[in-house]
Design a protein around this motif. Structure first.
Motif, mmCIF file in Angstrom:
data_model
loop_
_atom_site.group_PDB
_atom_site.id
_atom_site.type_symbol
_atom_site.label_atom_id
_atom_site.label_comp_id
_atom_site.label_asym_id
_atom_site.label_seq_id
_atom_site.Cartn_x
_atom_site.Cartn_y
_atom_site.Cartn_z
ATOM 1 N N GLY A 284 1.071 -0.967 0.111
ATOM 2 C CA GLY A 284 0.137 -0.454 -0.505
ATOM 3 C C GLY A 284 0.709 1.077 0.009
ATOM 4 N N GLY A 285 0.016 2.229 -0.274
ATOM 5 C CA GLY A 285 0.758 3.865 -0.345
ATOM 6 C C GLY A 285 0.828 4.261 1.051
ATOM 7 N N SER B 257 12.243 -3.578 -9.118
ATOM 8 C CA SER B 257 11.130 -2.660 -8.568
ATOM 9 C C SER B 257 11.808 -0.852 -9.694
ATOM 10 C CB SER B 257 12.009 -1.914 -7.675
ATOM 11 O OG SER B 257 10.994 -0.956 -7.419
ATOM 12 N N ILE B 258 10.109 -1.227 -10.111
ATOM 13 C CA ILE B 258 9.746 -0.034 -11.352
ATOM 14 C C ILE B 258 9.282 1.273 -11.003
ATOM 15 C CG2 ILE B 258 9.228 0.333 -13.549
ATOM 16 C CD1 ILE B 258 9.583 -2.346 -14.184
ATOM 17 N N ASP B 259 10.195 2.445 -10.624
ATOM 18 C CA ASP B 259 8.986 3.283 -10.508
ATOM 19 C C ASP B 259 7.792 3.532 -11.494
ATOM 20 O OD1 ASP B 259 7.823 5.865 -9.544
ATOM 21 O OD2 ASP B 259 10.040 6.781 -10.400
ATOM 22 N N THR B 260 6.788 3.647 -11.440
ATOM 23 C CA THR B 260 5.699 3.785 -12.090
ATOM 24 C C THR B 260 4.778 5.173 -11.521
ATOM 25 O OG1 THR B 260 3.754 2.870 -10.599
ATOM 26 C CG2 THR B 260 5.245 1.433 -11.512
ATOM 27 N N THR B 261 5.543 6.102 -11.133
ATOM 28 C CA THR B 261 5.351 7.292 -10.442
ATOM 29 C C THR B 261 4.640 8.371 -11.441
ATOM 30 O OG1 THR B 261 6.173 7.659 -8.919
ATOM 31 C CG2 THR B 261 5.483 10.030 -9.530
ATOM 32 N N THR C 99 6.269 8.886 -4.283
ATOM 33 C CA THR C 99 6.487 7.961 -5.654
ATOM 34 C C THR C 99 5.422 6.719 -5.612
ATOM 35 O OG1 THR C 99 8.553 6.684 -5.030
ATOM 36 C CG2 THR C 99 8.674 9.401 -5.936
ATOM 37 N N THR C 100 5.342 4.934 -6.250
ATOM 38 C CA THR C 100 4.766 4.429 -6.302
ATOM 39 C C THR C 100 5.641 3.702 -7.234
ATOM 40 O OG1 THR C 100 3.201 5.401 -8.590
ATOM 41 C CG2 THR C 100 2.617 5.707 -6.808
ATOM 42 N N SER C 101 5.657 2.638 -7.033
ATOM 43 C CA SER C 101 6.473 1.443 -8.180
ATOM 44 C C SER C 101 6.040 0.080 -7.935
ATOM 45 C CB SER C 101 7.660 1.616 -6.831
ATOM 46 O OG SER C 101 7.570 0.989 -5.337
#
Length: 160
Positions: free
Chosen positions: A28-29, A74-78, A36-38
């Motif tokens: 969860g965020g 891990s990939i930043d999806t922001t 940021t989201t990932s």
């Protein structure tokens, strides 16, 4: 609702069930406005795989990350739009789906099979292969149906 959307919902529910049974939960965020989201996960074929993971969002934007020695990525999806299609390249090529901008989404032969079933169940003429699906994901993804996909995944998790 088209046959494709029903199949996509069913397969995402199946993936959710696989993740729950494998002990893989979504993250969860933190609720912060500047967070940021990932997407994180593990790439494995029975053993961890090394190489790279490519991600394409619903708008055709791509990101890439290295796979660690333990198979983790891990990939930043922001700023990206779900749903995402993931492709891991190394000793073999594997695919997976992610319906959220953050969480744990593993890439395995089973998730590749699920993505292949989605490709085969496409309305009209399906993409030629999984690489063609990846290359044209923005033309095939339906962000408007994301709420329905998430509801189907939650329903599958509740049953298990």
């Amino acid at each position: 609702m088209t046959r494709h959307h029903l199949l996509l919902k069913w397969l995402l529910s199946l993936l959710a069930a696989v993740f729950v049974l494998a002990g893989c939960g979504g993250g969860g965020g933190d609720g912060g406005s500047a967070s940021t989201t990932s997407i994180t996960g593990t790439v494995a074929t029975g053993a961890a795989m090394t190489g790279t993971v490519d991600l394409v969002d619903a708008n055709g934007v791509t990101r890439q990350a290295a796979i660690g020695g333990d198979g983790s990525f891990s990939i930043d999806t922001t700023g990206l739009a779900a749903p995402f299609l993931l492709r891991a390249s190394g000793s073999t090529i594997l695919f997976s789906l992610a319906d959220e901008a953050s969480g744990v989404f593993n890439i395995t032969p089973l998730t590749t099979l699920a993505v292949e079933l989605i490709r085969q169940g496409w309305d009209g003429t399906p993409p030629a292969d999984l690489d063609a699906l990846f290359a044209n994901w923005n033309a095939n993804a339906d962000p408007a149906d994301l709420t329905g996909l998430q509801a189907a995944m939650l329903q599958a998790q509740a049953v298990i």
